[in-house]
Scaffold this active site. Structure first.
Site, PDB file in Angstrom:
ATOM      1  N   HIS A  28     -20.614 -67.495   8.516  1.00 16.17           N
ATOM      2  CA  HIS A  28     -19.476 -66.991   9.305  1.00 16.17           C
ATOM      3  C   HIS A  28     -18.890 -68.150  10.112  1.00 16.17           C
ATOM      4  CE1 HIS A  28     -17.123 -64.764  12.202  1.00 16.17           C
ATOM      5  NE2 HIS A  28     -17.213 -63.717  11.390  1.00 16.17           N
ATOM      6  N   GLU A  42     -12.495 -65.358   4.685  1.00 16.35           N
ATOM      7  CA  GLU A  42     -12.080 -65.134   6.068  1.00 16.35           C
ATOM      8  C   GLU A  42     -11.416 -66.399   6.601  1.00 16.35           C
ATOM      9  OE1 GLU A  42     -14.509 -61.807   8.104  1.00 16.35           O
ATOM     10  OE2 GLU A  42     -15.482 -63.715   8.484  1.00 16.35           O
TER      11      GLU A  42
HETATM   12  P1  PGA Z   1     -12.243 -59.600  13.343  1.00 18.67           P
HETATM   13  O1  PGA Z   1     -13.536 -60.362  12.828  1.00 18.67           O
HETATM   14  O2  PGA Z   1     -12.081 -58.390  12.443  1.00 18.67           O
HETATM   15  O3  PGA Z   1     -12.566 -59.216  14.750  1.00 18.67           O
HETATM   16  O4  PGA Z   1     -11.117 -60.550  13.209  1.00 18.67           O
HETATM   17  C1  PGA Z   1     -13.787 -60.510  11.459  1.00 18.67           C
HETATM   18  C2  PGA Z   1     -15.060 -61.275  11.290  1.00 18.67           C
HETATM   19  O5  PGA Z   1     -15.356 -62.107  12.164  1.00 18.67           O
HETATM   20  O6  PGA Z   1     -15.787 -61.079  10.313  1.00 18.67           O
END
Ligand code: PGA
Length: 264
Positions: free
Chosen positions: A95, A167
């Site tokens: 992440h 992401e």
């Molecule tokens: P968020 O986070 O939906 O708060 O943007 C997504 C994540 O960190 O996986």
């Protein structure tokens, strides 16, 4: 192999064990059992054990948010994948908050992916470029380096266990929360699938589940799920709100059945 849509709620460093248990109770009341949707909750490490006995396992699975790549030893403060074997089906690895705040390197992430697979826990490998990297035209290279290093020690059989989450750092609520455009997401997911194809072949590329994550809420979940190649969502902030998270699961269900009869 039919792919189930995967909706993951990453609770990050929120909720004590009591609050976590209350949220699960509320989600359980609101979310119905859908055979074609897999709902995964990633609470803090502390809540994994109590939630593992509380959840209805037909409806929910658990994910850890992190673990250390050694199976055991003198590593003060760490929890190993071996310890999580019976508690978590999945683990979030790579992440951007761990890459950025805890300086996790490409190699550390590779070792964690390998340790997860060794302990029969499916890694949810997060990849994505920063705003700076996107502006410099480096998106493809960043994704390439992150994927190729992270998966470099896996066999073709082991790759089946892996889930990838695209992401972009700039879309995550804690790092700016800019909404990604559908074509940006589609393009990045195409890059990821073609990298899997070149290392592991056509069927691995087709079967691997790729999620989108970054400021997803109940209003836009359906739109993101309709993007070609998106097999599910990794949700941060909105997963702490039971209205929003159950709304996301329901919109995933609607999305799957919008063109045909409802099969539950
Ligand atoms: P968020 O986070 O939906 O708060 O943007 C997504 C994540 O960190 O996986």
């Amino acid at each position: 192999m039919t792919k189930r849509t995967l909706i993951v709620g990453n609770w990050k460093m929120h909720l004590n064990t009591h609050e976590a248990s209350l949220l699960v109770k509320r989600l359980d009341d609101r979310i119905s059992l859908h055979r074609d949707i897999e709902v995964v909750l990633a609470p803090s490490m502390l809540s994994l054990q109590p939630l593992s006995v509380q959840i209805d396992r037909r409806k929910f699975r658990l994910a850890a948010q992190n673990a250390f790549y050694k199976d055991e030893g003198a590593f003060t403060g760490e929890v190993s994948f071996t310890m999580l074997r019976d508690l978590a089906h999945y683990v979030i690895i790579g992440h951007s908050e761990r890459r950025i705040h805890f300086h996790e390197s490409l190699e550390t992430i590779r070792d964690k992916v390998q340790a997860a697979v060794r302990n029969e826990i499916s890694p949810i490998l997060c990849v994505g470029e920063s705003q700076h990297e996107r502006s410099a035209g480096e998106t493809k290279r960043v994704i390439h380096d992150q994927i190729n290093t992270a998966l470099s020690n896996l066999t073709p059989e082991e790759i089946e266990q892996v889930v990838i989450a695209y992401e972009p750092v700039w879309a995550i609520s804690g790092f700016g929360g800019k909404l990604a455009k559908p074509d940006e997401i589609e393009k990045a997911i195409r890059v990821i699938r073609s990298l899997i194809k070149s290392s592991y072949g056509e069927s691995a590329a087709k079967n691997i589940r790729i999620l989108y994550g970054g400021s997803v809420d109940d209003h836009i979940a359906g739109g993101y799920l309709s993007i070609e190649g998106v097999d599910g969502l990794l949700v941060g902030n909105a997963s702490l709100n039971y209205h929003k998270f159950s709304g996301i699961v329901e919109s995933a269900h609607r999305q799957l059945h919008k063109d045909g009869p409802d099969h539950g």
